[in-house]
Design a protein around this motif. Structure first.
Motif, PDB file in Angstrom:
ATOM      1  N   PRO A 111       0.798  -1.214   0.000  1.00 26.87           N
ATOM      2  CA  PRO A 111       0.000   0.000   0.000  1.00 26.87           C
ATOM      3  C   PRO A 111       0.840   1.276   0.000  1.00 26.87           C
ATOM      4  CG  PRO A 111       0.093  -0.813   2.236  1.00 26.87           C
ATOM      5  CD  PRO A 111       0.876  -1.776   1.368  1.00 26.87           C
ATOM      6  N   GLU A 112       2.163   1.168   0.126  1.00 24.03           N
ATOM      7  CA  GLU A 112       2.996   2.371   0.222  1.00 24.03           C
ATOM      8  C   GLU A 112       2.972   3.210  -1.053  1.00 24.03           C
ATOM      9  OE1 GLU A 112       4.299  -0.749   1.006  1.00 24.03           O
ATOM     10  OE2 GLU A 112       3.873  -0.480   3.124  1.00 24.03           O
ATOM     11  N   GLU A 113       3.160   2.562  -2.183  1.00 26.21           N
ATOM     12  CA  GLU A 113       3.162   3.281  -3.464  1.00 26.21           C
ATOM     13  C   GLU A 113       2.695   2.337  -4.562  1.00 26.21           C
ATOM     14  OE1 GLU A 113       7.139   4.433  -4.695  1.00 26.21           O
ATOM     15  OE2 GLU A 113       7.971   2.951  -3.338  1.00 26.21           O
ATOM     16  N   GLU A 136       0.179   8.729 -10.786  1.00 24.38           N
ATOM     17  CA  GLU A 136      -0.867   9.748 -10.952  1.00 24.38           C
ATOM     18  C   GLU A 136      -1.410   9.756 -12.374  1.00 24.38           C
ATOM     19  OE1 GLU A 136       2.171  10.400  -9.643  1.00 24.38           O
ATOM     20  OE2 GLU A 136       1.706  10.872  -7.557  1.00 24.38           O
ATOM     21  N   CYS A 139      -3.455   6.564 -13.184  1.00 21.08           N
ATOM     22  CA  CYS A 139      -4.762   6.577 -12.516  1.00 21.08           C
ATOM     23  C   CYS A 139      -5.712   7.613 -13.101  1.00 21.08           C
ATOM     24  CB  CYS A 139      -4.575   6.781 -11.016  1.00 21.08           C
ATOM     25  SG  CYS A 139      -3.782   5.352 -10.232  1.00 21.08           S
ATOM     26  N   ARG A 164      -6.626   0.372  -0.707  1.00 24.88           N
ATOM     27  CA  ARG A 164      -6.075   1.456   0.101  1.00 24.88           C
ATOM     28  C   ARG A 164      -5.134   2.336  -0.719  1.00 24.88           C
ATOM     29  NH1 ARG A 164      -3.187  -0.299   5.467  1.00 24.88           N
ATOM     30  NH2 ARG A 164      -1.281   0.594   4.658  1.00 24.88           N
ATOM     31  N   CYS A 165      -4.302   1.701  -1.526  1.00 25.00           N
ATOM     32  CA  CYS A 165      -3.357   2.446  -2.365  1.00 25.00           C
ATOM     33  C   CYS A 165      -4.083   3.210  -3.477  1.00 25.00           C
ATOM     34  CB  CYS A 165      -2.332   1.492  -2.965  1.00 25.00           C
ATOM     35  SG  CYS A 165      -1.115   2.319  -4.004  1.00 25.00           S
ATOM     36  N   TYR A 167      -7.127   4.193  -3.663  1.00 25.81           N
ATOM     37  CA  TYR A 167      -7.983   5.240  -3.123  1.00 25.81           C
ATOM     38  C   TYR A 167      -7.239   6.576  -3.062  1.00 25.81           C
ATOM     39  CZ  TYR A 167     -11.198   7.668  -0.009  1.00 25.81           C
ATOM     40  OH  TYR A 167     -12.070   8.579   0.525  1.00 25.81           O
ATOM     41  N   ARG A 168      -5.938   6.515  -2.731  1.00 30.16           N
ATOM     42  CA  ARG A 168      -5.134   7.744  -2.678  1.00 30.16           C
ATOM     43  C   ARG A 168      -5.034   8.442  -4.027  1.00 30.16           C
ATOM     44  NH1 ARG A 168       0.302   5.958  -0.244  1.00 30.16           N
ATOM     45  NH2 ARG A 168      -0.599   3.913  -0.070  1.00 30.16           N
ATOM     46  N   TYR A 169      -5.223   7.672  -5.107  1.00 25.01           N
ATOM     47  CA  TYR A 169      -5.150   8.243  -6.456  1.00 25.01           C
ATOM     48  C   TYR A 169      -6.540   8.505  -7.038  1.00 25.01           C
ATOM     49  CZ  TYR A 169      -0.265   6.950  -6.150  1.00 25.01           C
ATOM     50  OH  TYR A 169       1.048   6.840  -5.763  1.00 25.01           O
ATOM     51  N   HIS A 172     -11.868   4.266  -6.905  1.00 30.66           N
ATOM     52  CA  HIS A 172     -12.719   3.615  -5.909  1.00 30.66           C
ATOM     53  C   HIS A 172     -13.409   2.414  -6.535  1.00 30.66           C
ATOM     54  CE1 HIS A 172     -12.227   7.330  -3.612  1.00 30.66           C
ATOM     55  NE2 HIS A 172     -12.472   7.960  -4.741  1.00 30.66           N
TER      56      HIS A 172
END
Length: 186
Positions: A111-113, A136, A139, A164-165, A167-169, A172
């Motif tokens: 999940p880090e990157e 980025e 995504c 989780r990863c 979602y940051r980008y 969903h």
């Protein structure tokens, strides 16, 4: 047309003309229509970029494998994948659940990157290099696939790390099957 004297042959007697039949005049053959591609020039260019990124087939199968590491091949792959949204769910051979197209997903580095993203459909397996292209950018290009109206059912193993990863980008999951959870239930 009548025969016309055209030349004196070498084996004729002097003063005697050889008679050669003139060939009838041929009409030019009609021009055949140039086949028209069902794709626009931009789509053809995208499809060519995708063909250029073709890396062969997955070992032991005839399944196409595409390695996406340039913006041109990313645009082409995104366009091909987005076509899933436009396919009539009743008129396709794609794997489906409740009228949704199934797309398998796996992410590496989570999940880090996000280092690598793999999406597999009936079109083939698309491997996105998120280091060369940046996570980025990948995504952003694929965001429409994750929209609720995209009619995609995601097939993922161990969803919570990938979700989780992603979602940051801004990606969903709205419909998904986690094979890790299925395996735990067996």
């Amino acid at each position: 047309p009548p025969s016309a004297p055209l030349a004196i042959g070498e084996d004729e007697e002097p003063g005697e003309q050889a008679v050669v039949e003139a060939e009838p005049r041929r009409e030019p053959s009609p021009k055949l229509p140039i086949p028209v591609s069902p794709f626009s020039p931009q789509e053809m260019e995208c499809r060519q970029e995708l063909v250029d990124s073709f890396q062969g087939t997955c070992p032991g199968t005839s399944y196409a494998l595409y390695f996406i590491d340039s913006t041109a091949s990313l645009t082409a792959a995104a366009r091909i994948l987005l076509e899933l949204r436009q396919k009539d769910s009743c008129a396709t051979d794609d794997a489906q659940i409740d009228g949704r197209h199934i797309v398998a997903l796996d992410a590496e580095g989570v999940p880090e990157e996000l280092l690598l993203l793999q999406l597999c459909t009936s079109e083939g397996c698309f491997v996105f290099d998120c280091v060369s292209l940046t996570a980025e950018l990948v995504c952003i290009k694929l965001r429409e696939l994750f929209a609720p109206e995209a009619s995609i059912c995601w097939l993922v193993h161990d969803l919570h790390q990938d979700a989780r990863c992603l979602y940051r980008y801004g990606l969903h999951f709205h419909c998904c099957i986690d094979t890790q959870l299925l395996a735990e239930r067996i």
